[in-house]
Design an enzyme around this catalytic site. Sequence first.
Site, PDB file in Angstrom:
ATOM      1  CG  HIS A 172      -5.177  -3.473  -0.492  1.00 14.80           C
ATOM      2  ND1 HIS A 172      -4.005  -3.319  -1.508  1.00 14.80           N
ATOM      3  CD2 HIS A 172      -4.735  -2.591   0.707  1.00 14.80           C
ATOM      4  CE1 HIS A 172      -3.671  -2.313  -1.035  1.00 14.80           C
ATOM      5  NE2 HIS A 172      -3.946  -1.786   0.068  1.00 14.80           N
ATOM      6  CG  ASP A 205      -1.720   0.593   1.665  1.00 10.53           C
ATOM      7  OD1 ASP A 205      -3.004   0.454   0.651  1.00 10.53           O
ATOM      8  OD2 ASP A 205      -1.809   1.952   1.544  1.00 10.53           O
ATOM      9  CE1 TYR A 223      -5.579   6.093  -0.075  1.00 11.11           C
ATOM     10  CE2 TYR A 223      -5.662   7.136   2.433  1.00 11.11           C
ATOM     11  CZ  TYR A 223      -5.452   6.139   1.460  1.00 11.11           C
ATOM     12  OH  TYR A 223      -6.296   5.015   1.632  1.00 11.11           O
TER      13      TYR A 223
END
Length: 321
Positions: free
Chosen positions: A299, A138, A243
């Site tokens: 994921h 990630d 982000y």
Amino acid sequence: MRLSLLSGFLVATLAAAPSTSANAPSSDMPPGQLTDLSARIVDGKADVNGVVYHYLLAVGGPKTVVLLHGWGTTSYMWRFVMPQLVARGYTVLAPDLRGLGDTAKPATGYEKASIAEDIRALVNQLNLGPVVNLVGHDMGGMVVYSYAAQHPEEVTTLAILDVPLPGIEPWNELIQGPRTWHFRFHSVRDVPEMLIAGRELEYLKWFHNAEGVNTRVFDNEADEVYGRSYAQPGALRAGFEYYRAFPRDEEQNKAFAKHKLTMPVLGISGSGGLGSMYEDHLRHVAENVRAVVVEGSGHWVPEEQPAAVTKALIEFLPPAY
């Protein structure tokens, strides 16, 4: 997570105790060796570039493996993989990333290239470098790519787990899809914090299961660990800054990709995550790529299928000695 608790997890994991995940790797090491192994685990902190980093460290042989987690987890996510690498003789470092876990939570500095410099400085401060093997899932995968791109001569191997690299094809297509809705939500200034604050545990419980394919792969204990971590003051904001840094990450990665990596690169994706497209994605930034698609995983590959991740890493990494 304090040392005594961590050591207990390592012993239980290596012994394949019934309380661990059904997917946890097993070991045939005798109890005495397990005890010796747990005693080598250091739970420490270090001031790196003005940020106090928390890390887990087991000193083994001369080859160092650095494990970096991503958003929604902490270094705790490596509880099944880390001890297996230690048992095979590697020195293993698993820090909490900037702003997450028990690492300090500054207001700025969440561009992945900057965090890569933090991790490199931590490696050198602990005398584990200068040459290392990098593994990242990630956001940690984005960081290890930046590390390798900026210091290729210091990276023997690079493994990236189920994450697209900002700015690298087909990034624009991926971030417009329904699977990455949270990229847009988490990037909005202040709003996610207002909506999730006080409900961190509930949000993460939902999020972990929405992005996985194994029902309740995050057991209650894991949920509680992550829920407490992201409920710390400043943790939500710090996590969302990863982000919000994507536009700058895109610019930097496009510049990095002009010079493809030459060290061996392994892409590990979940069949319910990035799947078979991952190898082509990584070939945009590296010349020597191999890929493993882990069946029965979404994921959260190290949490959902740690045995498969461990096997892939052991087959990929150079010998520990």
